[in-house]
Design an enzyme around this catalytic site. Structure first.
Site, PDB file in Angstrom:
ATOM      1  CG  ASP A   1       5.337   4.065   3.997  1.00  0.00           C
ATOM      2  OD1 ASP A   1       6.297   3.784   3.258  1.00  0.00           O
ATOM      3  OD2 ASP A   1       4.547   3.198   4.441  1.00  0.00           O
TER       4      ASP A   1
ATOM      5  NE  ARG B   1       2.494   6.190   2.047  1.00  0.00           N
ATOM      6  CZ  ARG B   1       1.313   6.115   2.674  1.00  0.00           C
ATOM      7  NH1 ARG B   1       0.661   7.202   3.014  1.00  0.00           N
ATOM      8  NH2 ARG B   1       0.796   4.940   2.997  1.00  0.00           N
TER       9      ARG B   1
HETATM   10  O1  SPQ Z   1       2.076  -1.445  -0.136  1.00  0.00           O
HETATM   11  P1  SPQ Z   1       3.095  -0.493  -0.660  1.00  0.00           P
HETATM   12  O2  SPQ Z   1       2.764  -0.095  -2.060  1.00  0.00           O
HETATM   13  O3  SPQ Z   1       4.506  -1.009  -0.561  1.00  0.00           O
HETATM   14  O4  SPQ Z   1       2.969   0.826   0.239  1.00  0.00           O
HETATM   15  C1  SPQ Z   1       3.899   1.647   0.994  1.00  0.00           C
HETATM   16  C2  SPQ Z   1       3.214   3.063   1.076  1.00  0.00           C
HETATM   17  O5  SPQ Z   1       3.869   4.101   0.965  1.00  0.00           O
HETATM   18  O6  SPQ Z   1       2.003   3.073   1.296  1.00  0.00           O
HETATM   19  C3  SPQ Z   1       5.303   1.742   0.397  1.00  0.00           C
HETATM   20  F1  SPQ Z   1       5.406   2.275  -0.711  1.00  0.00           F
HETATM   21  O7  SPQ Z   1       3.977   1.208   2.357  1.00  0.00           O
HETATM   22  C4  SPQ Z   1       4.664   0.014   2.789  1.00  0.00           C
HETATM   23  C5  SPQ Z   1       5.842   0.402   3.667  1.00  0.00           C
HETATM   24  O8  SPQ Z   1       6.745   1.228   3.014  1.00  0.00           O
HETATM   25  C6  SPQ Z   1       3.682  -0.809   3.585  1.00  0.00           C
HETATM   26  C7  SPQ Z   1       4.320  -1.853   4.425  1.00  0.00           C
HETATM   27  C8  SPQ Z   1       3.483  -2.928   5.013  1.00  0.00           C
HETATM   28  O9  SPQ Z   1       2.251  -2.777   5.124  1.00  0.00           O
HETATM   29  O10 SPQ Z   1       4.073  -3.966   5.400  1.00  0.00           O
HETATM   30  C9  SPQ Z   1       5.658  -1.836   4.727  1.00  0.00           C
HETATM   31  C10 SPQ Z   1       6.590  -0.844   4.170  1.00  0.00           C
HETATM   32  O11 SPQ Z   1       7.296  -1.406   3.077  1.00  0.00           O
HETATM   33  P2  SPQ Z   1       8.634  -2.280   3.283  1.00  0.00           P
HETATM   34  O12 SPQ Z   1       9.152  -2.447   1.876  1.00  0.00           O
HETATM   35  O13 SPQ Z   1       9.543  -1.467   4.125  1.00  0.00           O
HETATM   36  O14 SPQ Z   1       8.266  -3.551   3.877  1.00  0.00           O
END
Ligand code: SPQ
Length: 432
Positions: free
Chosen positions: A319, A392
């Site tokens: 992120d 972001r």
């Molecule tokens: O919740 P969301 O929208 O997917 O938020 C993001 C962010 O940038 O804030 C991704 F767009 O974070 C995710 C992160 O990329 C939050 C997260 C979690 O809390 O488990 C895990 C990550 O996503 P992923 O797809 O790798 O599991």
């Protein structure tokens, strides 16, 4: 939420950024505290909860599922009803902009004795849900995409689930957590193996709430039917939010910023390793290692140089890659980012959007299939940035604006509400 607020930044900071900033609570951990509190018995009290729109969407979904949640300025209280205490909502659940809400709650809903429909905003309705639909279906779930496009809205009919060993193709904490949560309700052990370990907040917090969960290498293993008990959770500051001030402190000349109470879980701390490898002057103070580890970060202006960022470190900073792009544009030499194709399926396609707008500001950046190549050192100038429904992107380009000559316009600046409502106030307070 309004989606058309414009922020105009005219930045030419000669005296640098100075002072302290206390980062709001971690978004990933705040979501999990509400979810696990809801399916635990008794009261869970959460301090430093992130009052961002995404976490408020999680609260709203669990209230609609019959959980009483008190949200006061100093703490939230979740009156959990145990694994089987949720009831059918009277309307569609709305996850807003939050992928974490959508994917994790699906793992819980897949095992309930009722049906739900789960939707979100225009960004969520484009994000891939096949990645959770596939493993949950293998467990016996009845989960379908209403528009048959593998995206939300999702229709979920609760079923009896079986334990599986799921080998995920992507390192995703959301996929892992959805399967582990479903595994709490399964008829046997559930295992999730990832190619690279993703953030492990679910494993840490589920164990704290009483789940029988362990990790062997890249595999997380959970046994079903635990007696989850409500707990006190103090949420550390979000390193993903701290990242904007790390970048600002390093790249704006004559700066020194103390960033307080930042979560430094090793599955999230890639930004620190990368910033230091680029030549960044960051000192960790007051380190604490009980539960989720935290530290204060003292950041001073530095001459950065380009590096290659690839492989196992990528999930630990996924992120932060938009703001790392801005650091790379300010650094001398070339930064190559590989193995980050996941950037394409976030709130926006973060490869395309970063390439479009960093180029518009005068940077030398090329997108690749799984990342980007940035040759830094070119002077940046102001531009009009469309945040593309992505918090972001809004925050990363607000920091880029500090490094540019002339006026930068951020369209959709209100998106900071998703993960960091006080972002512009905190940034303003560092000026003098
Ligand atoms: O919740 P969301 O929208 O997917 O938020 C993001 C962010 O940038 O804030 C991704 F767009 O974070 C995710 C992160 O990329 C939050 C997260 C979690 O809390 O488990 C895990 C990550 O996503 P992923 O797809 O790798 O599991």
């Amino acid at each position: 939420m309004k989606t058309n607020t414009i922020k105009t930044l005219h930045e030419n900071i000669t005296n640098g950024l100075h002072g302290e900033v206390t980062i709001p609570g971690d978004k990933s951990i705040s979501h999990r505290a509400v979810m696990f509190g809801a399916i635990a018995r008794g009261t869970t009290e959460v301090t430093n909860f992130l009052q961002g729109a995404d976490c408020l969407s999680t609260i709203d979904c669990f209230r609609r599922l019959g959980i009483e949640i008190e949200n006061t300025p100093d703490k939230i209280r979740i009156h959990g009803k145990g694994l089987h205490g949720l009831h059918a909502p009277s309307s569609v659940l709305d996850a807003g902009n939050s992928g974490t809400t959508t994917r994790l709650i699906s793992g819980i809903l897949a095992a309930q004795s009722f049906e739900t429909t789960l939707t979100g905003d225009a960004s969520i309705r484009k994000r891939p849900m096949r990645r959770i639909m596939e493993p949950l279906s293998l467990m016996g779930a009845d989960i379908s995409s209403v528009n048959r496009n593998d995206c939300a809205p999702l229709h979920i009919k609760g079923k009896s689930l079986h334990g599986i060993h799921y080998r995920s193709k992507v390192a995703s904490a959301q996929v892992k957590s959805a399967v582990l949560l479903a595994g709490l309700y399964a008829d046997g052990e559930t295992k999730v193996t990832e190619p690279v370990i993703s953030r492990n907040h679910s494993e840490i917090m589920l164990r704290y709430f009483g789940a029988d969960i362990r990790t062997e290498g890249h595999t997380a293993i959970v046994r079903p039917n635990p007696d989850l008990t409500g707990q006190s959770v103090n949420v550390p500051g979000d390193i993903s939010s701290a990242a904007y001030f790390i970048a600002a402190g390093l790249c704006v000349p004559n700066s020194e910023i103390l960033i307080r109470n930042v979560g430094i879980n090793p599955t999230r701390d890639g930004i620190l390793k990368v910033a230091q490898a680029m030549g960044g002057d960051i000192t960790l103070l007051n380190e604490k290692h009980d539960g989720e580890p935290t530290a204060d970060l003292l950041v001073r202006s530095s001459s950065l140089h380009g590096i290659t960022i690839e492989g196992d470190i990528i999930p630990t900073l996924i992120d932060e890659l938009p703001i790392i792009n801005i650091m790379a544009a300010a650094a001398e030499g070339t930064t190559v980012i590989k193995d980050a194709a996941e950037l394409k399926v976030k709130e926006s396609n973060r490869i395309d959007v970063m390439v479009e707008y960093l180029s518009a500001m005068g940077a030398d950046i090329t997108g690749t299939d799984d990342g980007m190549i940035i040759t830094g050192g070119r002077p940046l100038h102001g531009a009009v940035i469309d945040s593309h429904m992505d918090h972001r992107i809004a925050m990363s380009f607000s920091i880029a604006a500090l490094l540019a000559q002339g006026e930068t316009i951020i369209k959709g600046s209100e998106l900071v509400e998703i993960s960091y409502p006080s972002f512009y106030d905190d940034l303003h307070n560092l000026r003098r």
